[in-house]
Write a protein that holds these residues in place. Structure first.
Motif, PDB file in Angstrom:
ATOM      1  N   TRP A   1      -2.198   0.798   8.907  1.00 48.26           N
ATOM      2  CA  TRP A   1      -2.219   0.801   7.419  1.00 48.26           C
ATOM      3  C   TRP A   1      -3.140   2.040   6.909  1.00 48.26           C
ATOM      4  CZ3 TRP A   1      -7.109  -0.497   5.303  1.00 48.26           C
ATOM      5  CH2 TRP A   1      -7.149  -0.380   3.838  1.00 48.26           C
TER       6      TRP A   1
ATOM      7  N   SER B   1      -5.344   4.046   4.596  1.00 46.93           N
ATOM      8  CA  SER B   1      -6.045   3.862   3.407  1.00 46.93           C
ATOM      9  C   SER B   1      -5.824   4.867   2.251  1.00 46.93           C
ATOM     10  CB  SER B   1      -7.693   3.746   3.609  1.00 46.93           C
ATOM     11  OG  SER B   1      -8.397   3.447   2.158  1.00 46.93           O
ATOM     12  N   ARG B   2      -5.993   6.280   2.803  1.00 39.33           N
ATOM     13  CA  ARG B   2      -6.065   7.330   1.959  1.00 39.33           C
ATOM     14  C   ARG B   2      -5.866   8.741   2.727  1.00 39.33           C
ATOM     15  NH1 ARG B   2     -10.194   9.959  -2.486  1.00 39.33           N
ATOM     16  NH2 ARG B   2      -9.205  11.717  -2.650  1.00 39.33           N
TER      17      ARG B   2
ATOM     18  N   HIS C   1      -4.408   3.692  -6.211  1.00 39.54           N
ATOM     19  CA  HIS C   1      -3.474   3.327  -5.171  1.00 39.54           C
ATOM     20  C   HIS C   1      -3.144   1.920  -5.191  1.00 39.54           C
ATOM     21  CE1 HIS C   1      -2.897   3.411  -0.412  1.00 39.54           C
ATOM     22  NE2 HIS C   1      -1.870   3.235  -0.899  1.00 39.54           N
ATOM     23  N   LYS C   2      -3.845   1.214  -5.581  1.00 39.36           N
ATOM     24  CA  LYS C   2      -3.468  -0.446  -5.651  1.00 39.36           C
ATOM     25  C   LYS C   2      -2.453  -0.405  -6.536  1.00 39.36           C
ATOM     26  CE  LYS C   2      -7.589  -2.322  -6.815  1.00 39.36           C
ATOM     27  NZ  LYS C   2      -8.620  -3.339  -7.028  1.00 39.36           N
TER      28      LYS C   2
ATOM     29  N   LEU D   1       0.758   0.264  -5.132  1.00 42.80           N
ATOM     30  CA  LEU D   1       1.374  -0.822  -4.366  1.00 42.80           C
ATOM     31  C   LEU D   1       2.131  -1.792  -5.214  1.00 42.80           C
ATOM     32  CD1 LEU D   1      -1.368  -0.875  -1.770  1.00 42.80           C
ATOM     33  CD2 LEU D   1       0.714   0.241  -1.658  1.00 42.80           C
ATOM     34  N   LEU D   2       1.796  -1.816  -6.589  1.00 42.53           N
ATOM     35  CA  LEU D   2       2.440  -2.925  -7.210  1.00 42.53           C
ATOM     36  C   LEU D   2       3.663  -2.454  -7.641  1.00 42.53           C
ATOM     37  CD1 LEU D   2      -0.450  -3.900  -9.563  1.00 42.53           C
ATOM     38  CD2 LEU D   2       0.409  -5.064  -7.428  1.00 42.53           C
TER      39      LEU D   2
ATOM     40  N   LEU E   1       1.881   3.940   1.833  1.00 44.49           N
ATOM     41  CA  LEU E   1       2.480   3.583   0.711  1.00 44.49           C
ATOM     42  C   LEU E   1       3.084   1.868   0.633  1.00 44.49           C
ATOM     43  CD1 LEU E   1       4.762   6.297  -0.462  1.00 44.49           C
ATOM     44  CD2 LEU E   1       2.789   5.652  -1.287  1.00 44.49           C
ATOM     45  N   GLY E   2       2.849   1.453   2.133  1.00 41.75           N
ATOM     46  CA  GLY E   2       3.375  -0.018   2.423  1.00 41.75           C
ATOM     47  C   GLY E   2       4.871  -0.191   2.172  1.00 41.75           C
ATOM     48  N   LEU E   3       5.676   0.992   3.022  1.00 46.78           N
ATOM     49  CA  LEU E   3       7.027   0.686   2.932  1.00 46.78           C
ATOM     50  C   LEU E   3       7.406   0.971   4.290  1.00 46.78           C
ATOM     51  CD1 LEU E   3       7.766   3.145  -0.021  1.00 46.78           C
ATOM     52  CD2 LEU E   3       7.967   0.580  -0.172  1.00 46.78           C
ATOM     53  N   SER E   4       8.744   0.575   4.768  1.00 49.72           N
ATOM     54  CA  SER E   4       9.208   0.923   5.964  1.00 49.72           C
ATOM     55  C   SER E   4       9.702   2.444   6.118  1.00 49.72           C
ATOM     56  CB  SER E   4      10.263   0.175   6.487  1.00 49.72           C
ATOM     57  OG  SER E   4      11.402   0.464   5.716  1.00 49.72           O
TER      58      SER E   4
ATOM     59  N   MET F   1       7.649  -1.397   3.651  1.00 50.80           N
ATOM     60  CA  MET F   1       6.907  -2.058   4.827  1.00 50.80           C
ATOM     61  C   MET F   1       7.065  -3.371   4.999  1.00 50.80           C
ATOM     62  SD  MET F   1       3.285  -3.413   5.162  1.00 50.80           S
ATOM     63  CE  MET F   1       3.606  -5.221   4.465  1.00 50.80           C
ATOM     64  N   SER F   2       6.674  -4.064   5.877  1.00 47.43           N
ATOM     65  CA  SER F   2       6.797  -5.341   6.179  1.00 47.43           C
ATOM     66  C   SER F   2       5.865  -6.045   5.613  1.00 47.43           C
ATOM     67  CB  SER F   2       6.944  -5.683   7.876  1.00 47.43           C
ATOM     68  OG  SER F   2       5.427  -4.811   8.305  1.00 47.43           O
TER      69      SER F   2
ATOM     70  N   TRP G   1      -2.306  -5.813 -15.297  1.00 43.70           N
ATOM     71  CA  TRP G   1      -2.505  -5.509 -13.946  1.00 43.70           C
ATOM     72  C   TRP G   1      -3.990  -5.681 -13.776  1.00 43.70           C
ATOM     73  CZ3 TRP G   1      -5.467  -1.265 -12.620  1.00 43.70           C
ATOM     74  CH2 TRP G   1      -5.920  -1.111 -11.359  1.00 43.70           C
TER      75      TRP G   1
ATOM     76  N   LYS H   1      -6.213  -3.628  -1.525  1.00 44.24           N
ATOM     77  CA  LYS H   1      -5.083  -3.006  -1.127  1.00 44.24           C
ATOM     78  C   LYS H   1      -4.556  -3.594   0.084  1.00 44.24           C
ATOM     79  CE  LYS H   1      -6.904   1.291  -0.828  1.00 44.24           C
ATOM     80  NZ  LYS H   1      -6.855   2.856  -0.603  1.00 44.24           N
TER      81      LYS H   1
ATOM     82  N   LEU I   1      -2.495  -6.365  -0.821  1.00 41.98           N
ATOM     83  CA  LEU I   1      -1.177  -6.255  -1.379  1.00 41.98           C
ATOM     84  C   LEU I   1      -0.187  -5.846  -0.544  1.00 41.98           C
ATOM     85  CD1 LEU I   1      -2.743  -4.518  -4.594  1.00 41.98           C
ATOM     86  CD2 LEU I   1      -1.651  -6.741  -4.528  1.00 41.98           C
ATOM     87  N   LEU I   2      -0.518  -5.639   0.471  1.00 35.90           N
ATOM     88  CA  LEU I   2       0.869  -4.941   1.822  1.00 35.90           C
ATOM     89  C   LEU I   2       1.233  -6.426   2.145  1.00 35.90           C
ATOM     90  CD1 LEU I   2      -1.045  -2.220   3.597  1.00 35.90           C
ATOM     91  CD2 LEU I   2       0.692  -2.060   1.857  1.00 35.90           C
TER      92      LEU I   2
END
Lengths: 214, 214
Positions: free
Chosen positions: A66, A68-69, A133-134, A137-138, A175-178, B1-2, B66, B134, B137-138
């Motif tokens: 993960w 962070s930045r 960044h939070k 992620l929303l 970005l919390g994505l695949s 992401m997962s 938010w 953060k 949120l993942l």
DNA sequence: CGTGCAGTTGAGCAAATTCAACGCTTGTGG
DNA sequence: CCACAAGCGTTGAATTTGCTCAACTGCACG
């Protein structure tokens, strides 16, 4: 929550900070993927990026990484540490980094209020970045990527294209994505002419702001 | 992401900071939903929570609110501000707050390195909290809520139950979920006996740690 | 010239959202 | 004291989103 698909980009004005005094420190080079510091280590330095790109990250118990930045030139890495680092750092591309001794910095702060103010300010900026960044992620996948690209573009104002100094995996973990989703969104944005990929690592954003409002 | 459904809770040890000097400041009371400061206002104070609970939040362009963070007793609100607040704050329940003048604080810092260290440390803690948020949120919806409940429990160590000083809407806006999902997860956790709702605002967490590992 | 890494694309699936309806509690005014 | 409205919370059904699994391409480096 709702993937905030209709939400416009909020310009965060996360400016870099120009300081008026010298923090000293020595410059060190790091190659791609080279470790800079690890979670748990004693935090001896702050790290100012001179060139290249640094990622700070942690590894979850499930093995997933993960990020962070990403830190670009003039950014300061390591402000989240107190005695020890709570996160690890690596170069995502060949980078030059200025190592600033924390101890020296504190004693300088004891003599010069400007240094105190400086430290407070850059930490507040770091905090604002984390909050931004939070917020990202929303949002839905496409908006995350658009925001990410626009954030990069903010750093190279007068360019119409940006370089991605990191891989798709890095972007996904940030970005919390695949990676598949990241790839698909790039393709989709390309399809709507919002962006064009000069190479897979250099992207023209000429039409992106418009697209992000639509 | 997962949605990191299998990921165990990482105890963040986001301890409150005990300081050895007096910051002064006057105590003010706020009623439920009362505004404490608004985004854009000049940041004159830091706010130390004496009792109750404060939420900092922002409103997105699509109207959705938010929540950045909930502040409980001994937490300091307003560290992300430089000249002006970048976020708004309200009491989620009747609260007492100590207002500490930032200007006075800076001049105190100029004379006392301990104050500098204190400020740096609480800001670093704030930053770590943001990073932990953060990370939450993942994760998947259930884990977000479990983490949230455990975070609350951390604050009242020797209790087996916690009070929720905020509504489901607040929780949803903090965790990036819909209220319906929050409600459903509570019901699900109740079903597996991980928690029991003494009232809708007071929750017994006796069996939660076990459940969160499973 | 193969091997591995980075990136792309497709099909099926799981998770959480949206829309909608309904119950419970609380406070307020007649 | 009761009735009603408003806010909070819960539950159900249909839909959307992004993930997983899998295959396949292009490229760089030995």
């Amino acid at each position: 929550m709702s993937p905030v698909a209709t939400c416009r980009h909020q310009s965060p004005t996360l400016t870099s900070y120009r300081r008026s005094f010298d923090l000293g420190g020595i410059i060190t080079s790091f190659s791609r993927n080279e470790k800079i510091f690890s979670k748990g280590e004693q935090a001896k330095y702050l790290y100012e990026v001179e060139s290249g790109c640094i990622r700070t990250f942690d590894t979850l118990n499930n093995g997933r990484r993960w990020i962070s930045r990403f830190y670009l030139p003039n950014d300061i890495v390591g402000l989240d540490a107190r005695e020890n680092h709570v996160i690890s750092a690596e170069a995502t591309s060949p980078s030059k980094v200025r190592l600033i001794e924390r101890a020296a910095l504190m004693s300088q702060a004891a003599r010069n209020v400007d240094v105190v103010k400086y430290l407070m300010d850059i930490t507040a900026i770091e905090l604002q970045h984390a909050q931004n960044h939070k917020l990202i992620l929303l949002k839905g996948a496409q908006e995350r990527i658009v925001d990410f690209l626009l954030e990069l573009k903010n750093r190279e104002q007068n360019e119409t294209a940006v370089d991605l100094p990191m891989t798709r995996v890095d972007i996904a973990d940030y970005l919390g994505l695949s990676i598949e989703t990241v790839s698909r969104i790039f393709t989709r944005l390309k399809g709507t002419s919002a962006i064009s990929l000069l190479t897979s690592r250099r992207i023209d954003l000429r039409n992106l702001p418009r697209a992000s409002i639509a």
